[in-house]
Design a protein around this motif. Structure first.
Motif, short mmCIF file in Angstrom:
data_model
loop_
_atom_site.label_atom_id
_atom_site.label_comp_id
_atom_site.label_asym_id
_atom_site.label_seq_id
_atom_site.Cartn_x
_atom_site.Cartn_y
_atom_site.Cartn_z
N ARG A 65 17.22 61.71 6.34
CA ARG A 65 18.17 60.83 6.79
C ARG A 65 18.56 61.20 8.10
NH1 ARG A 65 22.16 58.04 2.79
NH2 ARG A 65 20.13 57.67 1.81
N GLY A 66 18.69 60.39 9.00
CA GLY A 66 19.12 60.49 10.65
C GLY A 66 18.30 61.49 11.45
N SER A 67 17.35 61.98 10.92
CA SER A 67 16.33 62.97 11.52
C SER A 67 15.53 62.30 12.56
CB SER A 67 15.73 63.95 10.72
OG SER A 67 14.46 63.20 9.94
N PRO A 68 14.82 62.90 13.59
CA PRO A 68 14.12 62.11 14.66
C PRO A 68 12.45 61.99 14.23
CG PRO A 68 14.44 64.39 15.33
CD PRO A 68 15.20 64.25 14.13
N PHE A 69 11.90 61.09 14.39
CA PHE A 69 10.48 60.72 14.02
C PHE A 69 9.77 60.49 15.22
CE2 PHE A 69 7.12 58.17 12.07
CZ PHE A 69 6.56 58.96 11.56
N LEU A 70 8.96 61.04 15.61
CA LEU A 70 7.78 60.74 16.91
C LEU A 70 6.47 60.21 16.09
CD1 LEU A 70 7.28 60.98 19.69
CD2 LEU A 70 6.44 63.27 19.31
N GLU A 71 6.37 59.19 16.08
CA GLU A 71 5.22 58.23 15.74
C GLU A 71 4.10 58.73 16.65
OE1 GLU A 71 3.66 53.98 13.65
OE2 GLU A 71 5.60 54.17 14.30
N LEU A 72 2.88 58.62 16.20
CA LEU A 72 1.82 59.05 16.84
C LEU A 72 0.49 57.91 16.91
CD1 LEU A 72 1.36 62.81 15.78
CD2 LEU A 72 2.32 61.95 18.06
N ALA A 73 0.02 57.62 17.98
CA ALA A 73 -1.26 56.81 18.12
C ALA A 73 -0.98 55.38 17.34
CB ALA A 73 -2.29 57.44 17.66
N SER A 74 0.24 54.74 17.28
CA SER A 74 0.50 53.90 16.74
C SER A 74 -0.21 52.40 17.09
CB SER A 74 2.20 53.36 17.07
OG SER A 74 2.31 52.89 18.18
N LEU A 75 -0.92 52.47 18.13
CA LEU A 75 -1.67 51.31 18.49
C LEU A 75 -3.16 51.77 18.40
CD1 LEU A 75 0.57 49.52 20.95
CD2 LEU A 75 0.44 49.12 18.52
N ALA A 76 -3.54 52.82 17.83
CA ALA A 76 -5.22 53.15 17.99
C ALA A 76 -5.95 51.75 17.16
CB ALA A 76 -5.12 54.32 16.98
N GLY A 77 -6.88 51.90 17.85
CA GLY A 77 -7.95 50.76 17.54
C GLY A 77 -7.44 49.27 17.95
N TYR A 78 -6.36 49.20 18.78
CA TYR A 78 -5.80 47.92 19.10
C TYR A 78 -7.08 46.86 19.59
CZ TYR A 78 -3.85 44.49 22.47
OH TYR A 78 -3.35 43.07 23.04
N ARG A 79 -7.40 45.73 19.02
CA ARG A 79 -8.32 44.67 19.30
C ARG A 79 -9.64 45.24 19.30
NH1 ARG A 79 -6.46 39.95 23.46
NH2 ARG A 79 -4.43 39.16 22.06
N MET A 80 -9.79 46.11 18.18
CA MET A 80 -11.23 46.78 18.08
C MET A 80 -11.70 46.49 16.89
SD MET A 80 -10.86 50.16 20.26
CE MET A 80 -12.48 50.43 20.44
N HIS A 81 -12.99 46.32 16.43
CA HIS A 81 -13.51 46.28 15.14
C HIS A 81 -13.07 44.82 14.71
CE1 HIS A 81 -14.28 50.63 15.75
NE2 HIS A 81 -15.27 50.09 15.26
N ASP A 82 -12.41 44.94 13.56
CA ASP A 82 -11.77 43.57 13.04
C ASP A 82 -10.38 43.34 13.34
OD1 ASP A 82 -10.88 45.55 11.56
OD2 ASP A 82 -11.32 44.94 9.55
N PRO A 121 -12.96 52.93 11.99
CA PRO A 121 -13.51 54.17 12.77
C PRO A 121 -12.54 54.75 13.73
CG PRO A 121 -15.11 52.14 12.79
CD PRO A 121 -14.07 51.77 12.25
N TRP A 122 -11.62 53.98 14.20
CA TRP A 122 -10.41 54.38 14.93
C TRP A 122 -9.30 55.13 14.25
CZ3 TRP A 122 -11.28 56.37 19.65
CH2 TRP A 122 -12.08 55.61 20.29
N GLY A 123 -9.05 54.45 12.85
CA GLY A 123 -8.13 55.19 11.92
C GLY A 123 -8.73 56.69 11.60
N MET A 124 -9.83 56.63 11.52
CA MET A 124 -10.50 57.94 11.11
C MET A 124 -10.34 58.97 12.17
SD MET A 124 -14.63 59.06 10.59
CE MET A 124 -14.93 58.53 12.32
N ARG A 125 -10.62 58.64 13.34
CA ARG A 125 -10.31 59.40 14.61
C ARG A 125 -8.89 59.79 14.97
NH1 ARG A 125 -14.29 55.85 16.56
NH2 ARG A 125 -16.29 56.47 17.06
N LYS A 126 -8.17 58.93 14.49
CA LYS A 126 -6.46 59.24 14.54
C LYS A 126 -6.16 60.06 13.63
CE LYS A 126 -2.13 56.62 13.37
NZ LYS A 126 -1.69 55.39 13.34
#
Length: 541
Positions: A65-82, A121-126
């Motif tokens: 609780r209250g600790s930092p979190f650095l999210e990575l590649a949150s938009l991988a695959g944007y407007r790709m595939h489905d 596919p981009w989720g896999m690469r992520k």
């Protein structure tokens, strides 16, 4: 060390215009992120009916609780595939670096609120990028699994390469990187090997389903009739098969058990001693970064104004400042950690390449991490540059970047064109971390330049054939050039780049100092940590 004296007037019209433009770019990114979160939240009632937490709630509960979190590649695959409108961006996984029971870990959660967590596919690469970070930075991996496996529509793009994900799991274990996995729901077919290859597994009773073949496939293949629980329920795996070490009553209980496992590792016992350094805020507020840099990469500015707003005390030891004005090199501190900074004020010249190459080697010699602030249209071209040895000296800079042994963190703050992307430690050169601002542009060259090149080639073909282009031909060439500009603008857009994992995420310029401090801390800890490795990883018997 002398402090940089800023020449920026934050009340000036130019500053205010820059700020408005940058915030508009950032708002576009935030709008896409919000669409994804809205798509997740729309499934809340379904999850509550099953007695489950949403995937992002699982991540939040797993974190201290209250600790930092650095999210990575949150938009991988944007407007790709489905993903037609961006609402499915992220590759159906949530990943990032945060603290679990006081231990800095790499967290990954199937985003089962979106298409059942099936991987694109981009989720896999992520996922494989996340594994690479865990291995390089020596971070324990905590996974929260509930996935239908690979999206079968795209199996041809995933099947062979996807095997690398499982190979990486085995190698992480052999490298002494513990993997703790909570199975919240289905993890079937190939996905069954994710818990199978983890070092510690927690399964949620009456929710977890782990098997190579579900009831329908089993009946079709062998004629055998069995239900989910007999084939792959949590009770079976804990009591009979021995695939799981712990059983939980619900999502929250599973997360509690995983946190207990991480705490039991005593991981921080082997953390290298970190000598504390005094942290001093910059003289100039990082909040001003949105107004310092114009969104249009063609508009010049002094990158020292950026440096002044991210380094301690705004102090900077400018290296060879009079040798070359376009490539800036120097030493500074960020949150008390020493760094070498390389930044661009334009194309990389012959002198700039030799200056940067030498500076990289000096930082390598002194074991000082490198920070690249990338905004360059590439290496300088022309007769003078070619005769001056730009290929030779540019190559030496690239060799230095590729072979330095110190951590490298790259922030793309503007243009990232041509071989300048390589010399400034772009994705292909495997920096420890690479992030981009929402105005970043990554391509082999600018759209207008590409259009002019192809226009010249087209007119050259007419000339070679002895034809003088008429009005119709000129109109066609101009239409082609306009199309090229539009295509390059689309393909070099920051959302298009982050979709293809050109970076580890788009960040708010005002967060640059915090992101650098956090990732430098990760690299520093990894640099000194000694792991207990073995040959094959840990296997169940």
């Amino acid at each position: 060390m002398a402090a940089i004296e800023s020449l920026i007037d934050s009340t000036a019209e130019t500053f205010q215009r820059n700020r408005a433009d940058m915030l508009a770019c950032l708002a576009e990114v935030r709008a896409v992120e919000q669409m994804v979160r809205d798509t997740e939240t729309a499934q809340m009632q379904k999850f509550r009916k099953r007695g489950q937490l949403l995937p992002r709630e699982r991540v939040n509960l797993m974190l201290d609780r209250g600790s930092p979190f650095l999210e990575l590649a949150s938009l991988a695959g944007y407007r790709m595939h489905d993903d037609k409108d961006g609402s499915l961006a992220g590759g159906n996984t949530i990943a990032g670096i945060g603290y679990v029971s006081g231990v800095r870990c790499l967290l990954s959660a199937s985003n089962s609120a979106i298409k059942g967590g099936t991987l694109t596919p981009w989720g896999m690469r992520k996922g494989m990028r996340v594994q690479a970070i865990a291995l390089q930075q020596k971070l324990p991996v905590v996974s929260m699994i509930e996935s239908g496996g690979a999206n079968l529509q795209y199996q041809a793009e995933m099947f062979i390469e996807g095997g690398r994900f499982f190979a990486n799991q085995a190698r992480l274990s052999a490298a002494g990187i513990p993997q703790v996995t909570v199975v919240h729901g289905s993890s079937t077919a190939g996905g069954a090997y994710i818990p199978g290859l983890s070092d510690y597994v927690v399964m949620v009773r009456k929710q977890a389903k782990v098997f190579l073949a579900g009831p329908p496939l089993l009946k079709a293949a062998t004629g055998e009739i069995a239900d989910d629980e007999d084939l792959g329920g949590a009770d079976m795996h804990c009591q009979v098969a021995g695939t799981s070490e712990f059983i939980a009553e619900n999502d929250a209980d599973g997360i509690r058990l995983a946190r207990d496992v991480v705490a039991s590792l005593d991981w921080n016992r082997n953390r290298p001693p970190l000598v504390p350094h005094a942290v001093r805020e910059p003289k100039y507020s990082p909040d001003e970064l949105c107004g310092v840099v114009p969104v249009d990469y063609r508009k010049p500015y002094d990158c020292r104004e950026v440096i002044a707003r991210i380094v301690d005390g705004s102090e900077f030891l400018d290296f060879k400042s009079e040798y070359d004005a376009q490539t800036i090199c120097g030493r500074a501190m960020i949150h008390g950690l020493p760094v070498g900074i390389i930044a661009n004020n334009g194309p990389i010249t012959v002198h700039g390449a030799t200056k940067a190459g030498q500076f990289i080697q000096l930082c390598d010699q002194a074991d000082i991490p490198l920070v690249f602030l990338m905004n360059t249209t590439g290496y300088m071209v022309g007769s003078e540059s070619e005769q001056g040895g730009i290929v030779k000296h540019g190559s030496k800079m690239i060799q230095a970047v590729a072979n330095t042994r110190v951590p490298r963190i790259t922030i793309v703050i503007g243009a990232s064109f041509g071989a300048g992307n390589y010399g400034m430690s772009g994705r292909g050169f495997d920096p420890d971390f690479i992030f981009a601002w929402p105005n970043a542009r990554t391509a082999v060259m600018g759209g207008e330049q590409a259009a002019k090149v192809l226009g010249i080639v087209g007119r050259g073909k007419f000339a070679k054939a002895g034809i003088t282009p008429g009005a119709d031909e000129e109109a066609q060439l101009e239409a082609m050039e306009a199309g090229i500009v539009k295509q390059f603008d689309r393909d070099s857009h920051p959302l298009a780049g982050t979709a293809r994992l050109y970076d580890d995420g788009l960040i708010d310029p005002r967060d640059t100092r915090r992101v650098l401090a956090y990732t430098l801390g990760i690299c520093r800890e990894a640099h000194g940590r000694v792991r207990k490795t073995n040959s094959f990883g840990v296997a169940r018997f």
